[in-house]
Design a protein around this motif. Structure first.
Motif, PDB file in Angstrom:
ATOM      1  N   ARG A 274       0.885  -1.181   0.000  1.00  0.00           N
ATOM      2  CA  ARG A 274       0.000   0.000   0.000  1.00  0.00           C
ATOM      3  C   ARG A 274       0.916   1.222   0.000  1.00  0.00           C
ATOM      4  O   ARG A 274       1.128   1.867   1.023  1.00  0.00           O
ATOM      5  N   ALA A 293       4.552   0.969  -8.094  1.00  0.00           N
ATOM      6  CA  ALA A 293       3.274   1.708  -8.094  1.00  0.00           C
ATOM      7  C   ALA A 293       3.236   2.821  -9.148  1.00  0.00           C
ATOM      8  O   ALA A 293       2.251   3.550  -9.223  1.00  0.00           O
ATOM      9  N   GLY A 295       2.533   5.155 -12.049  1.00  0.00           N
ATOM     10  CA  GLY A 295       1.340   5.232 -12.890  1.00  0.00           C
ATOM     11  C   GLY A 295       0.048   5.097 -12.103  1.00  0.00           C
ATOM     12  O   GLY A 295      -1.045   5.297 -12.633  1.00  0.00           O
ATOM     13  N   SER A 296       0.154   4.766 -10.827  1.00  0.00           N
ATOM     14  CA  SER A 296      -1.074   4.650 -10.021  1.00  0.00           C
ATOM     15  C   SER A 296      -1.312   5.960  -9.263  1.00  0.00           C
ATOM     16  O   SER A 296      -0.373   6.730  -9.029  1.00  0.00           O
ATOM     17  N   THR A 297      -2.526   6.200  -8.885  1.00  0.00           N
ATOM     18  CA  THR A 297      -2.841   7.436  -8.153  1.00  0.00           C
ATOM     19  C   THR A 297      -2.235   7.407  -6.743  1.00  0.00           C
ATOM     20  O   THR A 297      -2.010   8.451  -6.143  1.00  0.00           O
ATOM     21  N   ALA A 298      -1.915   6.204  -6.244  1.00  0.00           N
ATOM     22  CA  ALA A 298      -1.332   6.084  -4.896  1.00  0.00           C
ATOM     23  C   ALA A 298      -0.001   6.828  -4.797  1.00  0.00           C
ATOM     24  O   ALA A 298       0.345   7.364  -3.751  1.00  0.00           O
ATOM     25  N   ARG A 305      -5.206  10.171  -3.560  1.00  0.00           N
ATOM     26  CA  ARG A 305      -5.857   8.868  -3.698  1.00  0.00           C
ATOM     27  C   ARG A 305      -7.262   8.895  -3.115  1.00  0.00           C
ATOM     28  O   ARG A 305      -8.208   8.346  -3.696  1.00  0.00           O
ATOM     29  N   GLU A 312      -7.921   4.142 -10.073  1.00  0.00           N
ATOM     30  CA  GLU A 312      -6.645   3.557  -9.632  1.00  0.00           C
ATOM     31  C   GLU A 312      -5.416   4.110 -10.349  1.00  0.00           C
ATOM     32  O   GLU A 312      -4.341   4.160  -9.782  1.00  0.00           O
ATOM     33  N   THR A 313      -5.578   4.510 -11.629  1.00  0.00           N
ATOM     34  CA  THR A 313      -4.364   4.869 -12.375  1.00  0.00           C
ATOM     35  C   THR A 313      -4.435   6.307 -12.904  1.00  0.00           C
ATOM     36  O   THR A 313      -5.519   6.869 -13.099  1.00  0.00           O
ATOM     37  N   ASP A 315      -3.550   7.183 -15.891  1.00  0.00           N
ATOM     38  CA  ASP A 315      -4.132   7.121 -17.254  1.00  0.00           C
ATOM     39  C   ASP A 315      -5.650   7.233 -17.189  1.00  0.00           C
ATOM     40  O   ASP A 315      -6.271   7.940 -17.982  1.00  0.00           O
ATOM     41  N   GLU A 316      -6.239   6.525 -16.220  1.00  0.00           N
ATOM     42  CA  GLU A 316      -7.708   6.586 -16.059  1.00  0.00           C
ATOM     43  C   GLU A 316      -8.144   8.006 -15.704  1.00  0.00           C
ATOM     44  O   GLU A 316      -9.154   8.510 -16.197  1.00  0.00           O
TER      45      GLU A 316
END
Ligand code: SF4
Length: 350
Positions: A274, A293, A295-298, A305, A312-313, A315-316
Protein backbone atom coordinates in the motif's frame (compact mmCIF):
# COMPACT_ATOMS: atom_id res chain seq x y z
CA UNK A 1 1.74 -18.41 14.58
CA UNK A 2 4.18 -21.20 13.85
CA UNK A 3 7.72 -19.94 13.95
CA UNK A 4 8.68 -22.57 11.33
CA UNK A 5 6.43 -20.81 8.80
CA UNK A 6 8.09 -17.47 9.63
CA UNK A 7 11.54 -19.11 9.39
CA UNK A 8 10.58 -20.55 6.02
CA UNK A 9 9.45 -17.13 4.81
CA UNK A 10 12.71 -15.52 5.93
CA UNK A 11 15.06 -18.24 4.75
CA UNK A 12 18.30 -19.09 6.57
CA UNK A 13 19.28 -15.47 7.43
CA UNK A 14 19.11 -14.14 10.99
CA UNK A 15 15.79 -12.57 11.90
CA UNK A 16 15.68 -8.79 12.13
CA UNK A 17 13.86 -7.80 15.27
CA UNK A 18 11.09 -5.27 15.53
CA UNK A 19 11.96 -2.05 17.31
CA UNK A 20 10.03 1.06 18.20
CA UNK A 21 10.88 2.64 14.84
CA UNK A 22 9.57 -0.34 12.85
CA UNK A 23 6.37 -0.46 14.92
CA UNK A 24 5.88 3.28 14.45
CA UNK A 25 6.36 2.83 10.69
CA UNK A 26 4.04 -0.19 10.62
CA UNK A 27 1.28 1.67 12.38
CA UNK A 28 1.91 4.66 10.10
CA UNK A 29 0.80 2.49 7.16
CA UNK A 30 -1.50 -0.14 8.69
CA UNK A 31 -2.93 -1.15 5.31
CA UNK A 32 0.36 -2.53 4.02
CA UNK A 33 0.28 -6.32 4.22
CA UNK A 34 3.71 -6.55 2.60
CA UNK A 35 5.50 -4.73 5.36
CA UNK A 36 3.49 -6.52 8.06
CA UNK A 37 4.47 -9.96 6.73
CA UNK A 38 8.13 -9.14 6.04
CA UNK A 39 8.57 -7.57 9.48
CA UNK A 40 6.83 -10.46 11.22
CA UNK A 41 9.18 -12.90 9.51
CA UNK A 42 12.17 -10.73 10.39
CA UNK A 43 13.24 -10.36 6.73
CA UNK A 44 16.15 -7.98 6.25
CA UNK A 45 14.38 -5.42 4.03
CA UNK A 46 17.55 -3.43 3.33
CA UNK A 47 19.20 -6.53 1.82
CA UNK A 48 15.98 -7.59 0.09
CA UNK A 49 15.72 -4.17 -1.61
CA UNK A 50 19.33 -4.52 -2.76
CA UNK A 51 18.73 -8.05 -4.08
CA UNK A 52 15.74 -6.98 -6.18
CA UNK A 53 17.70 -4.06 -7.60
CA UNK A 54 16.18 -1.13 -5.69
CA UNK A 55 18.60 -0.21 -2.89
CA UNK A 56 17.75 2.89 -0.94
CA UNK A 57 19.77 5.14 1.29
CA UNK A 58 17.92 4.32 4.44
CA UNK A 59 18.73 4.86 8.09
CA UNK A 60 21.20 7.03 9.93
CA UNK A 61 24.54 7.98 8.44
CA UNK A 62 27.65 6.47 10.01
CA UNK A 63 28.54 9.89 11.35
CA UNK A 64 25.13 10.28 13.04
CA UNK A 65 25.38 6.75 14.49
CA UNK A 66 28.82 7.30 15.99
CA UNK A 67 27.81 10.71 17.32
CA UNK A 68 24.72 9.12 18.88
CA UNK A 69 26.76 6.30 20.45
CA UNK A 70 29.33 8.75 21.82
CA UNK A 71 26.58 10.94 23.27
CA UNK A 72 24.86 7.99 24.94
CA UNK A 73 28.13 6.59 26.32
CA UNK A 74 28.97 10.01 27.77
CA UNK A 75 25.57 10.24 29.50
CA UNK A 76 25.83 6.75 30.96
CA UNK A 77 29.47 6.90 32.06
CA UNK A 78 30.26 6.74 35.78
CA UNK A 79 27.00 5.17 36.81
CA UNK A 80 24.98 7.60 34.67
CA UNK A 81 26.38 10.64 36.48
CA UNK A 82 25.65 13.10 33.67
CA UNK A 83 22.27 11.61 32.91
CA UNK A 84 21.29 11.82 36.57
CA UNK A 85 22.22 15.48 36.67
CA UNK A 86 20.25 16.36 33.54
CA UNK A 87 17.22 14.38 34.78
CA UNK A 88 17.48 15.82 38.25
CA UNK A 89 17.62 12.25 39.59
CA UNK A 90 19.14 11.66 43.02
CA UNK A 91 22.58 10.07 43.14
CA UNK A 92 21.18 7.55 45.63
CA UNK A 93 18.91 6.11 42.92
CA UNK A 94 20.27 2.70 41.97
CA UNK A 95 21.33 1.93 38.42
CA UNK A 96 20.64 -1.42 36.74
CA UNK A 97 22.18 -2.09 33.37
CA UNK A 98 20.49 -5.18 31.97
CA UNK A 99 22.38 -4.97 28.70
CA UNK A 100 25.71 -5.43 30.43
CA UNK A 101 24.82 -8.88 31.75
CA UNK A 102 26.53 -11.81 30.13
CA UNK A 103 23.24 -13.70 29.87
CA UNK A 104 21.73 -12.02 26.87
CA UNK A 105 18.90 -14.33 25.93
CA UNK A 106 15.78 -12.33 25.28
CA UNK A 107 13.51 -14.29 27.60
CA UNK A 108 15.87 -13.93 30.55
CA UNK A 109 16.41 -10.23 30.01
CA UNK A 110 12.68 -9.71 29.75
CA UNK A 111 12.20 -11.67 33.01
CA UNK A 112 14.78 -9.47 34.73
CA UNK A 113 13.01 -6.36 33.42
CA UNK A 114 9.74 -7.67 34.83
CA UNK A 115 11.37 -8.38 38.21
CA UNK A 116 12.78 -4.87 38.40
CA UNK A 117 9.52 -3.24 37.42
CA UNK A 118 7.60 -5.35 39.90
CA UNK A 119 9.88 -3.97 42.59
CA UNK A 120 8.59 -0.66 43.88
CA UNK A 121 12.17 0.41 44.58
CA UNK A 122 13.09 0.14 40.90
CA UNK A 123 15.38 2.91 39.83
CA UNK A 124 17.30 3.72 36.67
CA UNK A 125 16.91 0.74 34.36
CA UNK A 126 19.17 0.62 31.36
CA UNK A 127 18.46 -1.63 28.35
CA UNK A 128 15.16 -3.05 29.63
CA UNK A 129 13.50 -5.59 27.36
CA UNK A 130 9.78 -5.10 26.86
CA UNK A 131 7.16 -6.91 24.81
CA UNK A 132 4.21 -5.67 22.80
CA UNK A 133 1.51 -7.49 20.89
CA UNK A 134 1.70 -6.40 17.25
CA UNK A 135 -0.76 -7.91 14.79
CA UNK A 136 -1.20 -11.04 16.89
CA UNK A 137 2.53 -11.51 17.36
CA UNK A 138 4.45 -10.83 20.56
CA UNK A 139 7.47 -8.74 19.67
CA UNK A 140 10.42 -7.88 21.87
CA UNK A 141 11.42 -4.26 22.14
CA UNK A 142 14.92 -3.36 23.11
CA UNK A 143 14.62 0.29 23.93
CA UNK A 144 17.72 2.36 23.82
CA UNK A 145 16.47 4.20 26.85
CA UNK A 146 16.18 4.17 30.55
CA UNK A 147 12.95 3.78 32.39
CA UNK A 148 13.24 5.13 35.87
CA UNK A 149 11.11 5.37 38.93
CA UNK A 150 10.59 8.99 39.79
CA UNK A 151 8.37 9.93 42.69
CA UNK A 152 6.51 6.65 42.31
CA UNK A 153 6.02 7.04 38.56
CA UNK A 154 7.79 5.38 35.68
CA UNK A 155 9.05 7.67 33.01
CA UNK A 156 10.46 6.74 29.63
CA UNK A 157 13.72 8.45 28.75
CA UNK A 158 14.67 8.65 25.10
CA UNK A 159 18.23 9.61 24.20
CA UNK A 160 18.64 11.15 20.76
CA UNK A 161 21.67 12.62 19.04
CA UNK A 162 19.95 15.42 17.09
CA UNK A 163 20.61 18.83 18.52
CA UNK A 164 18.23 21.23 20.22
CA UNK A 165 19.44 24.64 19.09
CA UNK A 166 18.07 27.70 20.89
CA UNK A 167 15.21 25.58 22.24
CA UNK A 168 14.22 24.39 18.74
CA UNK A 169 14.77 21.01 17.09
CA UNK A 170 13.91 19.45 13.74
CA UNK A 171 10.16 18.89 14.08
CA UNK A 172 10.16 15.68 12.01
CA UNK A 173 12.84 14.19 14.28
CA UNK A 174 11.02 15.26 17.43
CA UNK A 175 7.75 13.79 16.23
CA UNK A 176 9.46 10.51 15.23
CA UNK A 177 11.06 10.38 18.71
CA UNK A 178 7.67 11.03 20.31
CA UNK A 179 6.04 8.14 18.43
CA UNK A 180 8.90 5.80 19.34
CA UNK A 181 8.70 6.83 22.99
CA UNK A 182 4.93 6.27 22.87
CA UNK A 183 5.59 2.68 21.72
CA UNK A 184 7.67 2.16 24.88
CA UNK A 185 5.01 3.78 27.07
CA UNK A 186 2.43 1.41 25.59
CA UNK A 187 4.69 -1.61 26.15
CA UNK A 188 5.46 -0.55 29.74
CA UNK A 189 1.77 0.00 30.49
CA UNK A 190 0.83 -3.41 29.14
CA UNK A 191 3.58 -4.96 31.27
CA UNK A 192 2.25 -3.25 34.41
CA UNK A 193 -1.23 -4.47 33.53
CA UNK A 194 0.07 -8.04 33.32
CA UNK A 195 1.72 -7.53 36.73
CA UNK A 196 -1.62 -6.44 38.16
CA UNK A 197 -0.34 -2.90 38.72
CA UNK A 198 -1.90 0.37 37.70
CA UNK A 199 -0.78 1.09 34.08
CA UNK A 200 -1.27 4.82 34.60
CA UNK A 201 1.87 4.72 36.80
CA UNK A 202 3.72 5.04 33.50
CA UNK A 203 3.81 8.74 32.78
CA UNK A 204 2.40 10.05 29.50
CA UNK A 205 5.20 12.59 29.61
CA UNK A 206 8.46 11.21 28.27
CA UNK A 207 11.86 12.79 28.67
CA UNK A 208 13.88 13.49 25.55
CA UNK A 209 17.60 13.98 26.16
CA UNK A 210 19.50 15.63 23.30
CA UNK A 211 22.73 17.58 22.79
CA UNK A 212 22.20 21.30 23.25
CA UNK A 213 23.21 23.81 20.59
CA UNK A 214 26.46 22.82 18.86
CA UNK A 215 28.06 21.00 21.78
CA UNK A 216 27.53 17.54 23.28
CA UNK A 217 26.19 19.03 26.54
CA UNK A 218 22.88 17.34 27.23
CA UNK A 219 19.52 19.00 27.73
CA UNK A 220 16.29 17.29 28.79
CA UNK A 221 12.85 18.26 27.49
CA UNK A 222 9.50 16.71 28.30
CA UNK A 223 7.11 15.56 25.60
CA UNK A 224 3.47 14.77 26.15
CA UNK A 225 2.75 11.66 24.04
CA UNK A 226 -0.97 11.22 24.79
CA UNK A 227 -1.92 11.98 21.18
CA UNK A 228 0.67 9.54 19.82
CA UNK A 229 -0.55 6.89 22.28
CA UNK A 230 -4.14 7.09 21.12
CA UNK A 231 -3.09 7.01 17.45
CA UNK A 232 -0.85 4.00 18.10
CA UNK A 233 -3.59 2.13 19.96
CA UNK A 234 -6.05 2.78 17.15
CA UNK A 235 -3.60 1.79 14.42
CA UNK A 236 -2.43 -1.34 16.25
CA UNK A 237 -6.02 -2.48 16.59
CA UNK A 238 -6.49 -1.94 12.85
CA UNK A 239 -3.54 -4.07 11.83
CA UNK A 240 -4.77 -7.22 10.21
CA UNK A 241 -3.67 -10.37 11.93
CA UNK A 242 -0.33 -11.33 10.45
CA UNK A 243 -1.21 -14.99 10.90
CA UNK A 244 -4.16 -14.72 8.52
CA UNK A 245 -2.07 -12.77 5.99
CA UNK A 246 0.59 -15.48 6.08
CA UNK A 247 -1.96 -18.29 5.84
CA UNK A 248 -3.27 -16.71 2.64
CA UNK A 249 0.15 -16.88 0.95
CA UNK A 250 0.93 -19.68 -1.51
CA UNK A 251 2.72 -22.67 -0.05
CA UNK A 252 6.51 -22.60 -0.34
CA UNK A 253 6.91 -18.84 -0.79
CA UNK A 254 10.18 -17.59 0.66
CA UNK A 255 12.35 -14.46 0.80
CA UNK A 256 15.60 -16.37 1.11
CA UNK A 257 18.12 -13.71 0.07
CA UNK A 258 20.19 -16.32 -1.74
CA UNK A 259 17.42 -16.70 -4.36
CA UNK A 260 17.72 -14.97 -7.75
CA UNK A 261 16.22 -11.46 -7.95
CA UNK A 262 13.42 -12.63 -10.28
CA UNK A 263 12.17 -15.19 -7.77
CA UNK A 264 12.25 -12.66 -4.95
CA UNK A 265 10.31 -10.20 -7.12
CA UNK A 266 7.67 -12.84 -7.83
CA UNK A 267 7.46 -13.60 -4.08
CA UNK A 268 6.99 -9.89 -3.30
CA UNK A 269 4.18 -9.77 -5.86
CA UNK A 270 2.21 -12.22 -3.70
CA UNK A 271 1.86 -9.74 -0.83
CA UNK A 272 -0.30 -6.65 -1.22
CA UNK A 273 1.59 -3.37 -0.74
CA UNK A 274 0.00 0.00 0.00
CA UNK A 275 2.48 2.51 -1.26
CA UNK A 276 2.29 6.15 -0.19
CA UNK A 277 4.99 8.84 -0.53
CA UNK A 278 5.50 8.67 3.28
CA UNK A 279 7.03 5.20 2.70
CA UNK A 280 10.15 6.96 1.38
CA UNK A 281 11.09 8.06 4.88
CA UNK A 282 9.83 5.04 6.80
CA UNK A 283 10.37 1.82 4.83
CA UNK A 284 13.49 0.21 3.40
CA UNK A 285 11.54 -1.18 0.41
CA UNK A 286 10.19 2.21 -0.62
CA UNK A 287 12.18 2.61 -3.85
CA UNK A 288 11.01 -0.81 -5.04
CA UNK A 289 7.37 -0.16 -4.10
CA UNK A 290 7.41 3.32 -5.64
CA UNK A 291 8.65 1.87 -8.92
CA UNK A 292 6.02 -0.85 -8.76
CA UNK A 293 3.27 1.71 -8.09
CA UNK A 294 4.36 4.01 -10.94
CA UNK A 295 1.34 5.23 -12.89
CA UNK A 296 -1.07 4.65 -10.02
CA UNK A 297 -2.84 7.44 -8.15
CA UNK A 298 -1.33 6.08 -4.90
CA UNK A 299 2.06 7.51 -5.90
CA UNK A 300 0.57 11.00 -5.67
CA UNK A 301 -0.15 10.65 -1.97
CA UNK A 302 -3.06 9.79 0.29
CA UNK A 303 -5.04 13.04 -0.18
CA UNK A 304 -5.01 12.56 -3.98
CA UNK A 305 -5.86 8.87 -3.70
CA UNK A 306 -8.75 9.63 -1.38
CA UNK A 307 -10.02 12.50 -3.55
CA UNK A 308 -9.90 10.16 -6.54
CA UNK A 309 -11.43 7.19 -4.71
CA UNK A 310 -12.14 4.32 -7.08
CA UNK A 311 -9.79 5.63 -9.82
CA UNK A 312 -6.65 3.56 -9.63
CA UNK A 313 -4.36 4.87 -12.37
CA UNK A 314 -3.16 8.22 -13.70
CA UNK A 315 -4.13 7.12 -17.25
CA UNK A 316 -7.71 6.59 -16.06
CA UNK A 317 -7.68 10.03 -14.40
CA UNK A 318 -6.58 11.69 -17.66
CA UNK A 319 -9.12 9.77 -19.73
CA UNK A 320 -11.97 10.68 -17.37
CA UNK A 321 -10.85 14.31 -17.38
CA UNK A 322 -10.85 14.67 -21.18
CA UNK A 323 -14.04 12.64 -21.53
CA UNK A 324 -12.47 9.86 -23.61
CA UNK A 325 -13.64 7.40 -20.98
CA UNK A 326 -17.08 7.13 -19.35
CA UNK A 327 -17.07 7.02 -15.55
CA UNK A 328 -18.67 4.20 -13.60
CA UNK A 329 -21.39 5.14 -11.14
CA UNK A 330 -18.95 5.53 -8.22
CA UNK A 331 -16.48 7.48 -10.34
CA UNK A 332 -19.09 10.02 -11.51
CA UNK A 333 -18.43 12.65 -8.84
CA UNK A 334 -14.65 12.53 -9.18
CA UNK A 335 -14.97 12.55 -12.98
CA UNK A 336 -17.08 15.76 -12.89
CA UNK A 337 -14.42 17.42 -10.72
CA UNK A 338 -11.66 16.25 -13.05
CA UNK A 339 -13.47 17.63 -16.13
CA UNK A 340 -13.97 20.97 -14.35
CA UNK A 341 -10.30 21.03 -13.32
CA UNK A 342 -9.17 20.33 -16.89
CA UNK A 343 -11.49 23.06 -18.22
CA UNK A 344 -10.09 25.60 -15.72
CA UNK A 345 -6.53 24.60 -16.56
CA UNK A 346 -7.17 24.97 -20.31
CA UNK A 347 -8.77 28.42 -19.74
CA UNK A 348 -5.85 29.52 -17.60
CA UNK A 349 -3.34 28.41 -20.21
CA UNK A 350 -5.14 29.83 -23.26
S1 SF4 B 1 7.45 0.79 0.98
FE1 SF4 B 1 6.23 -0.94 0.30
S2 SF4 B 1 6.41 -2.50 1.88
FE2 SF4 B 1 7.12 -0.56 2.75
S3 SF4 B 1 5.29 0.27 3.78
FE3 SF4 B 1 5.39 1.17 1.74
S4 SF4 B 1 4.14 -0.16 0.44
FE4 SF4 B 1 4.57 -1.27 2.33
Amino acid sequence: MQSTRLDQLRGPGRAKRHNARTIAALTGNPGCARRAVLDAAGVDKVKLAERVGFPGSFGQSRFALSRGNAFEAMLKADDCALLRSVLGAASSLSYQDLGADSDDTLGNRHDRTVELLADARAALIDHPLLTLDVAGQTVYLEPDLIAYAHRGRLQVVEIKSFAIVDGQADSAKVSAAAVQAAVYVLALRSLLERLGQDPSLVDHEVVLVCPENFSLSPVAVKLDVRKQLSTLRRQLSRLASVASLIDALPEGITFDLALPAEELTVALGHIEPRYAPECLSTCELSVYCRNEAAGSTAVLGRPVREALGGIETVDEVLALADGSRSPTEEQAEAAALLRAALRLRSEALS
